[in-house]
Design a protein around this motif. Structure first.
Motif, PDB file in Angstrom:
ATOM      1  N   PHE A 180      73.383 -63.394 -97.094  1.00 18.36           N
ATOM      2  CA  PHE A 180      72.134 -62.782 -97.540  1.00 18.36           C
ATOM      3  C   PHE A 180      71.563 -61.921 -96.432  1.00 18.36           C
ATOM      4  N   SER A 181      70.661 -61.021 -96.803  1.00 20.25           N
ATOM      5  CA  SER A 181      70.183 -60.044 -95.840  1.00 20.25           C
ATOM      6  C   SER A 181      68.854 -59.451 -96.285  1.00 20.25           C
ATOM      7  N   ASP A 182      68.221 -58.730 -95.367  1.00 19.78           N
ATOM      8  CA  ASP A 182      67.058 -57.899 -95.664  1.00 19.78           C
ATOM      9  C   ASP A 182      65.966 -58.652 -96.416  1.00 19.78           C
ATOM     10  N   ILE A 183      65.456 -59.692 -95.757  1.00 23.64           N
ATOM     11  CA  ILE A 183      64.357 -60.498 -96.304  1.00 23.64           C
ATOM     12  C   ILE A 183      63.048 -59.733 -96.170  1.00 23.64           C
ATOM     13  N   HIS A 184      62.866 -59.086 -95.060  1.00 19.15           N
ATOM     14  CA  HIS A 184      61.703 -58.258 -94.767  1.00 19.15           C
ATOM     15  C   HIS A 184      60.385 -58.986 -94.994  1.00 19.15           C
ATOM     16  N   ALA A 185      60.259 -60.137 -94.332  1.00 18.82           N
ATOM     17  CA  ALA A 185      58.998 -60.887 -94.268  1.00 18.82           C
ATOM     18  C   ALA A 185      58.482 -61.316 -95.636  1.00 18.82           C
ATOM     19  N   ASN A 186      59.377 -61.375 -96.619  1.00 20.81           N
ATOM     20  CA  ASN A 186      59.002 -61.769 -97.979  1.00 20.81           C
ATOM     21  C   ASN A 186      59.285 -63.260 -98.144  1.00 20.81           C
ATOM     22  N   LEU A 187      58.325 -64.084 -97.784  1.00 24.29           N
ATOM     23  CA  LEU A 187      58.520 -65.529 -97.815  1.00 24.29           C
ATOM     24  C   LEU A 187      58.728 -66.072 -99.225  1.00 24.29           C
ATOM     25  N   PRO A 188      57.976 -65.640-100.241  1.00 28.74           N
ATOM     26  CA  PRO A 188      58.247 -66.139-101.605  1.00 28.74           C
ATOM     27  C   PRO A 188      59.686 -65.889-102.050  1.00 28.74           C
ATOM     28  N   ALA A 189      60.237 -64.730-101.687  1.00 26.43           N
ATOM     29  CA  ALA A 189      61.629 -64.433-102.058  1.00 26.43           C
ATOM     30  C   ALA A 189      62.590 -65.337-101.294  1.00 26.43           C
ATOM     31  N   LEU A 190      62.325 -65.560-100.020  1.00 22.87           N
ATOM     32  CA  LEU A 190      63.208 -66.412 -99.222  1.00 22.87           C
ATOM     33  C   LEU A 190      63.187 -67.849 -99.742  1.00 22.87           C
ATOM     34  N   GLU A 191      62.023 -68.351-100.077  1.00 27.89           N
ATOM     35  CA  GLU A 191      61.921 -69.717-100.604  1.00 27.89           C
ATOM     36  C   GLU A 191      62.663 -69.850-101.922  1.00 27.89           C
ATOM     37  N   ALA A 192      62.551 -68.836-102.781  1.00 22.09           N
ATOM     38  CA  ALA A 192      63.274 -68.863-104.056  1.00 22.09           C
ATOM     39  C   ALA A 192      64.778 -68.780-103.832  1.00 22.09           C
ATOM     40  N   LEU A 194      72.453 -61.590 -92.556  1.00 27.10           N
ATOM     41  CA  LEU A 194      72.850 -60.324 -91.954  1.00 27.10           C
ATOM     42  C   LEU A 194      71.663 -59.486 -91.487  1.00 27.10           C
ATOM     43  N   GLY A 195      70.537 -60.143 -91.238  1.00 25.43           N
ATOM     44  CA  GLY A 195      69.462 -59.480 -90.517  1.00 25.43           C
ATOM     45  C   GLY A 195      68.360 -58.839 -91.334  1.00 25.43           C
ATOM     46  N   ASP A 196      67.454 -58.202 -90.620  1.00 22.83           N
ATOM     47  CA  ASP A 196      66.190 -57.655 -91.113  1.00 22.83           C
ATOM     48  C   ASP A 196      65.339 -58.747 -91.750  1.00 22.83           C
ATOM     49  N   LEU A 197      64.937 -59.664 -90.896  1.00 30.58           N
ATOM     50  CA  LEU A 197      64.063 -60.765 -91.300  1.00 30.58           C
ATOM     51  C   LEU A 197      62.627 -60.289 -91.472  1.00 30.58           C
ATOM     52  N   VAL A 198      62.235 -59.223 -90.774  1.00 32.57           N
ATOM     53  CA  VAL A 198      60.822 -58.872 -90.667  1.00 32.57           C
ATOM     54  C   VAL A 198      60.557 -57.458 -91.190  1.00 32.57           C
ATOM     55  N   GLY A 199      59.260 -57.115 -91.242  1.00 31.34           N
ATOM     56  CA  GLY A 199      58.836 -55.789 -91.662  1.00 31.34           C
ATOM     57  C   GLY A 199      58.437 -55.729 -93.121  1.00 31.34           C
ATOM     58  N   TYR A 200      57.399 -54.937 -93.419  1.00 30.98           N
ATOM     59  CA  TYR A 200      56.977 -54.580 -94.777  1.00 30.98           C
ATOM     60  C   TYR A 200      56.200 -55.655 -95.529  1.00 30.98           C
ATOM     61  N   ASN A 201      56.020 -56.841 -94.972  1.00 24.29           N
ATOM     62  CA  ASN A 201      55.200 -57.857 -95.623  1.00 24.29           C
ATOM     63  C   ASN A 201      54.544 -58.735 -94.549  1.00 24.29           C
ATOM     64  N   ILE A 202      53.826 -59.766 -94.980  1.00 24.38           N
ATOM     65  CA  ILE A 202      52.896 -60.454 -94.070  1.00 24.38           C
ATOM     66  C   ILE A 202      53.449 -61.729 -93.435  1.00 24.38           C
ATOM     67  N   TRP A 203      54.695 -62.100 -93.761  1.00 21.88           N
ATOM     68  CA  TRP A 203      55.204 -63.394 -93.297  1.00 21.88           C
ATOM     69  C   TRP A 203      56.376 -63.291 -92.319  1.00 21.88           C
ATOM     70  N   PRO A 204      56.341 -62.423 -91.319  1.00 21.07           N
ATOM     71  CA  PRO A 204      57.491 -62.360 -90.402  1.00 21.07           C
ATOM     72  C   PRO A 204      57.703 -63.652 -89.629  1.00 21.07           C
ATOM     73  N   GLY A 249      73.266 -56.447-100.607  1.00 21.64           N
ATOM     74  CA  GLY A 249      71.963 -56.259-101.218  1.00 21.64           C
ATOM     75  C   GLY A 249      70.841 -56.848-100.381  1.00 21.64           C
ATOM     76  N   SER A 250      69.724 -57.153-101.027  1.00 26.49           N
ATOM     77  CA  SER A 250      68.525 -57.590-100.314  1.00 26.49           C
ATOM     78  C   SER A 250      67.873 -58.774-101.006  1.00 26.49           C
ATOM     79  N   VAL A 251      67.471 -59.757-100.212  1.00 24.33           N
ATOM     80  CA  VAL A 251      66.712 -60.891-100.730  1.00 24.33           C
ATOM     81  C   VAL A 251      65.270 -60.495-101.040  1.00 24.33           C
ATOM     82  N   GLY A 252      64.643 -59.743-100.131  1.00 27.50           N
ATOM     83  CA  GLY A 252      63.207 -59.545-100.232  1.00 27.50           C
ATOM     84  C   GLY A 252      62.702 -58.147-100.472  1.00 27.50           C
ATOM     85  N   LYS A 253      63.620 -57.152-100.587  1.00 27.72           N
ATOM     86  CA  LYS A 253      63.167 -55.779-100.821  1.00 27.72           C
ATOM     87  C   LYS A 253      64.267 -54.960-101.501  1.00 27.72           C
TER      88      LYS A 253
END
Length: 257
Positions: free
Chosen positions: A6-18, A34-44, A191-195
């Motif tokens: 998985f990859s590209d969560i971008h600080a989207n905690l609801p998506a990561l939890e799901a 595969l990275g990009d844990l942070v950016g674009y949302n409030i939960w880095p 693809g992306s988990v959070g964006k």
């Protein structure tokens, strides 16, 4: 062996939890980020903490690289002035709220992970990168010229190369013939988990399956399964709208673009 990527969560905690709830359906042997844990949302911070708590092997994304070094450059390829302005707000916001322990974690993430399988009489090299083996922020879109993609994989000695960064999932099988023997390489954007940006707002990830019969001579002997899952998009979008972040990021979550 069943591997979840998985990859590209971008600080989207609801998506990561799901996502973590969804993968319980699959009896995976291992999991990699595969990275990009942070950016674009409030939960880095919360996203980094969840990845650390679960001891998930993780590589650095371009956004992680920038935040880890307190940079105002995320290495993103923004196309318009508005996108650049919004991007500047996002990285400044992320830099302002990231914790020191979380920043240190991002700074120490490796650039790639290589796994060598010894199957049958041949080996199979799995390479995990964020953008490409050449640059952390290189975009490998699905319409990439086949010769170019093959050359990238050959230079990296990658038989199965998995990556993110574009937020648009795909699987391409690239065949090459030498001395009458045809071998098949696999390029997989997970693809992306959070964006997501493929017009499907659901989160996404990939399951790779290799077994004792997998080899490079059979194109279908490595299985690639794309999984989509529902999550509370409105909670993630409202969090953006209630923060300093541009409202455009909320709409992109709702539309998957």
């Amino acid at each position: 062996m069943k591997i979840i990527l998985f990859s590209d969560i971008h600080a989207n905690l609801p998506a990561l939890e799901a996502f973590f709830e969804d993968i319980k359906k699959h009896n995976a042997d291992s999991i990699y980020c595969l990275g990009d844990l942070v950016g674009y949302n409030i939960w880095p911070n919360e996203v980094v903490q969840e990845i650390k708590r679960r001891n998930i092997p993780t590589i650095s994304g371009n956004y992680d690289f920038g935040i880890g070094r307190s940079s105002d450059d995320c290495g993103c390829a923004y196309k318009t002035d508005i996108e650049k302005q919004n991007g500047a707000v996002s990285i400044a916001f992320t830099n302002s709220i990231i914790g020191e322990a979380e920043r240190h974690y991002l700074r120490t993430l490796p650039a790639h992970i290589r796994i060598e399988f010894r199957l049958n009489n041949d080996k199979l090299n799995l390479l995990l990168v964020h953008g490409s083996p050449r640059r952390i922020n290189e975009y490998l879109f699905e319409d990439r010229d086949e010769k170019s993609l093959l050359r990238i994989m050959q230079d990296a000695d990658a038989d199965l190369m998995c990556f993110g960064h574009t937020h648009k999932p795909y699987h391409r099988i690239i065949s090459e013939t030498n001395e009458g023997i045809t071998r098949h390489r696999h390029a997989v954007n997970i693809g992306s988990v959070g964006k997501p940006k493929d017009s499907d707002p659901r989160g996404g990830y990939v399951i790779i399956t290799v077994n004792e019969n997998s080899d490079l001579l059979q194109a279908d002997s490595v299985a690639v399964e794309f999984i989509r899952f529902e999550y509370d998009i409105e909670t993630a979008a409202k969090a953006v709208e209630n923060s300093e972040l541009p409202d455009a990021y909320a709409e992109s979550l709702r539309k998957g673009v």
